[in-house]
Design a protein around this motif. Sequence first.
Motif, short mmCIF file in Angstrom:
data_model
loop_
_atom_site.label_atom_id
_atom_site.label_comp_id
_atom_site.label_asym_id
_atom_site.label_seq_id
_atom_site.Cartn_x
_atom_site.Cartn_y
_atom_site.Cartn_z
N ASP A 1 62.83 -15.42 34.47
CA ASP A 1 62.52 -15.05 32.91
C ASP A 1 61.94 -16.25 32.17
OD1 ASP A 1 63.72 -12.38 33.15
OD2 ASP A 1 66.02 -13.56 33.29
N THR A 2 61.99 -17.53 33.03
CA THR A 2 61.54 -18.69 32.32
C THR A 2 61.07 -19.73 33.37
OG1 THR A 2 61.97 -20.49 30.77
CG2 THR A 2 63.93 -19.53 31.78
N LEU A 3 60.46 -20.53 33.00
CA LEU A 3 60.14 -21.93 34.08
C LEU A 3 60.77 -23.13 33.52
CD1 LEU A 3 56.34 -21.18 34.58
CD2 LEU A 3 58.17 -20.66 36.13
N ASP A 4 61.51 -23.09 32.54
CA ASP A 4 62.25 -24.14 31.80
C ASP A 4 63.44 -24.14 32.23
OD1 ASP A 4 61.98 -26.12 29.31
OD2 ASP A 4 63.94 -25.01 29.24
N ARG A 5 63.93 -25.36 32.87
CA ARG A 5 65.17 -25.50 33.40
C ARG A 5 66.49 -25.32 32.36
NH1 ARG A 5 66.78 -30.00 38.00
NH2 ARG A 5 68.71 -29.23 38.37
N GLU A 6 66.18 -25.75 31.21
CA GLU A 6 67.07 -25.62 30.05
C GLU A 6 67.27 -24.17 29.49
OE1 GLU A 6 66.97 -28.33 27.15
OE2 GLU A 6 67.15 -30.14 28.21
N ARG A 7 66.13 -23.81 29.46
CA ARG A 7 66.19 -22.18 28.96
C ARG A 7 66.80 -21.19 30.17
NH1 ARG A 7 61.72 -23.49 26.15
NH2 ARG A 7 60.17 -22.73 27.81
N PHE A 8 66.44 -21.70 31.30
CA PHE A 8 66.91 -20.87 32.65
C PHE A 8 68.54 -20.94 32.60
CE2 PHE A 8 68.40 -20.23 36.93
CZ PHE A 8 67.64 -19.11 37.28
N THR B 1 60.61 -15.89 24.43
CA THR B 1 59.24 -15.49 24.42
C THR B 1 58.14 -16.56 24.30
OG1 THR B 1 59.77 -15.75 21.96
CG2 THR B 1 60.02 -13.62 22.79
N GLN B 2 58.70 -17.74 24.60
CA GLN B 2 57.68 -18.95 24.47
C GLN B 2 57.16 -19.15 25.91
OE1 GLN B 2 61.10 -19.05 23.97
NE2 GLN B 2 61.72 -21.02 23.49
N ASP B 3 57.88 -18.41 26.74
CA ASP B 3 57.54 -18.60 28.24
C ASP B 3 56.43 -17.48 28.62
OD1 ASP B 3 59.42 -20.55 29.58
OD2 ASP B 3 60.93 -19.31 28.20
N ILE B 4 56.27 -16.46 27.81
CA ILE B 4 55.28 -15.51 28.15
C ILE B 4 53.89 -16.11 28.80
CG2 ILE B 4 53.87 -13.75 27.54
CD1 ILE B 4 56.22 -13.01 25.41
N LEU B 5 53.22 -16.96 27.99
CA LEU B 5 52.23 -17.53 28.36
C LEU B 5 52.24 -18.47 29.65
CD1 LEU B 5 50.50 -18.11 24.72
CD2 LEU B 5 50.31 -16.06 26.55
N PRO B 6 53.17 -19.34 29.62
CA PRO B 6 53.24 -20.21 30.83
C PRO B 6 53.60 -19.47 32.18
CG PRO B 6 54.79 -21.10 29.11
CD PRO B 6 53.99 -19.82 28.71
N ILE C 1 54.02 -7.61 23.40
CA ILE C 1 54.07 -8.52 24.55
C ILE C 1 52.52 -8.55 24.89
CG2 ILE C 1 54.40 -9.00 27.11
CD1 ILE C 1 57.09 -7.39 26.56
N LEU C 2 51.75 -7.53 24.98
CA LEU C 2 50.38 -7.57 25.31
C LEU C 2 49.52 -8.05 24.30
CD1 LEU C 2 47.83 -6.35 26.90
CD2 LEU C 2 48.03 -4.42 25.73
N HIS C 3 49.92 -7.91 23.01
CA HIS C 3 49.18 -8.54 21.77
C HIS C 3 49.10 -10.08 22.02
CE1 HIS C 3 47.51 -9.30 18.06
NE2 HIS C 3 48.66 -10.06 17.69
N THR C 4 50.36 -10.75 22.46
CA THR C 4 50.67 -11.93 22.31
C THR C 4 49.75 -12.58 23.50
OG1 THR C 4 53.05 -11.86 21.80
CG2 THR C 4 52.39 -13.83 23.16
N ILE C 5 49.55 -11.91 24.87
CA ILE C 5 48.83 -12.34 25.92
C ILE C 5 47.45 -11.99 25.42
CG2 ILE C 5 47.97 -11.72 28.51
CD1 ILE C 5 51.10 -10.85 28.54
N GLN C 6 47.00 -11.23 24.84
CA GLN C 6 45.55 -11.14 24.57
C GLN C 6 45.15 -12.23 23.42
OE1 GLN C 6 45.87 -6.89 22.94
NE2 GLN C 6 44.76 -6.15 24.71
N GLN C 7 46.11 -12.51 22.71
CA GLN C 7 45.43 -13.76 21.76
C GLN C 7 45.16 -14.84 22.39
OE1 GLN C 7 48.95 -13.79 19.15
NE2 GLN C 7 47.62 -13.28 17.60
#
Length: 329
Positions: free
Chosen positions: A121-128, A166-171, A208-214
Motif C-alpha cells: 500500500d505504500t513504499l514509505d516505511r513510516e506509512r507502512f 494517497t500520496q503514494d499513488i504516483l511513487p 484515482i485515474l485522474h490523479t495519475i493522468q495529471q
Amino acid sequence: MLTDNHGRKINYVRLAVTDRCNLRCFYCMPEHGLEWLERTALLSYEEMLRLCTVLVNMGIEKIRITGGEPFVRKDIMQFLEALSAIKGLQQITITTNGVLTAPFVPQLKPMGIHSVNLSLDTLDRERFFAITRRDELPNVLKTLDALLQHQIPVKLNAVVMDGRNTQDILPLVQLTKSLPVAVRFIEEMPFNGGDSHYTQLQWDHLRILHTIQQAHPGIEKLPDPPYSTAYNYQISGHVGTVGIIAAYTRSFCGTCNRIRITPQGVLKTCLYDDGVLNIRDLLRTHQSNDALQQALLHAINHRAKDGWQAEKLRKEKGPVHESMATIGG
C-alpha cells in the motif's frame, strides 16, 4: 463449462487457507486482531484438496490461494505441491503480504505457480507501519525482489485510503517505469472487521485515474483481458502496467467468473454475500463427490446478479462488518 444463472462462466476459485495474518492492516481488521478460528474449524489440507479436485472436474481452471496470510499456515508448501498435481488445473496463483514469503520464492516457479499478487500500500516505511501496525516493509520488498529475480509475474495491490496513502499513488506508478510489474490500485471496501471507517468512498476509480493522468497525461487505456476486475493502462516508456479496481463501485460484476471459499469452508458466490453454502459440513458428514457437486451447482445457479444485490440479500442486515481475512481476500 460451469455457468451461473446469469450465464456467466465460472472458472476461478479464491481459496482462503487461513484467517490468520501477521499484519494488522487497519482496513482489514482491528488493531488487537480478530478472534482466530480454532484449527478444527478450518478446512484441512485433505478437505481442500478433495474440494479442489471436485471443482476442477466441474470446470474450474484457476485457483488463487489467499488468507489471511497463506504463508503463516504450517506446511503450506506441501499443500501447494499437492494442489499442483490435480489433473486439469491450469493455473495456481497466490496473494500474499510478502512478510514471510521471500525464502519460499525459489520453490514457487518449479511447482507451477503462475503469478503472485503482493500487497503493497505504500513504499514509505513510516506509512507502512501506520497502515499495517507492523514494521515489515523491508521484508515485503525482499519478496518483491525475489519474485522478480525468479521471473514470477507480479501484481502489486495497493488499497487507496483517504488521508493514509494517497500520496503514494504516483511513487507506486513510478515502479512500472523500470520494473515488469502490474501496479493495481483498489478502491477501499468496508471489510475491516468492525464499523466502517468512512461514511462514503472518497477515492473511487475515477479519482484515482485522474490523479495519475495529471502526472502522466499520455497514459493509454489497454484492452482488458476477459473477466478482468481492473481497468488497465500503459504509460509510454514504462515496462510495467497500471490497473485500477473498482471494488467498491462494483462495475465489473457483469463478467465476474469467480467464487470464494472461506477458511472455514463456506462458499461465497460474491464477495458481498454472507455465505451461501457450508461446504465443510458436507465434507465432514461424508457426502459423496456427486452430492457435493450438486450442492455447489445449486448454489451457483442461485447467484446474485451483482454485488449490490448480494449485499441486499445478506441475512444480517445493515453495514458489512466482516474482516477481509475471514472471507478470503
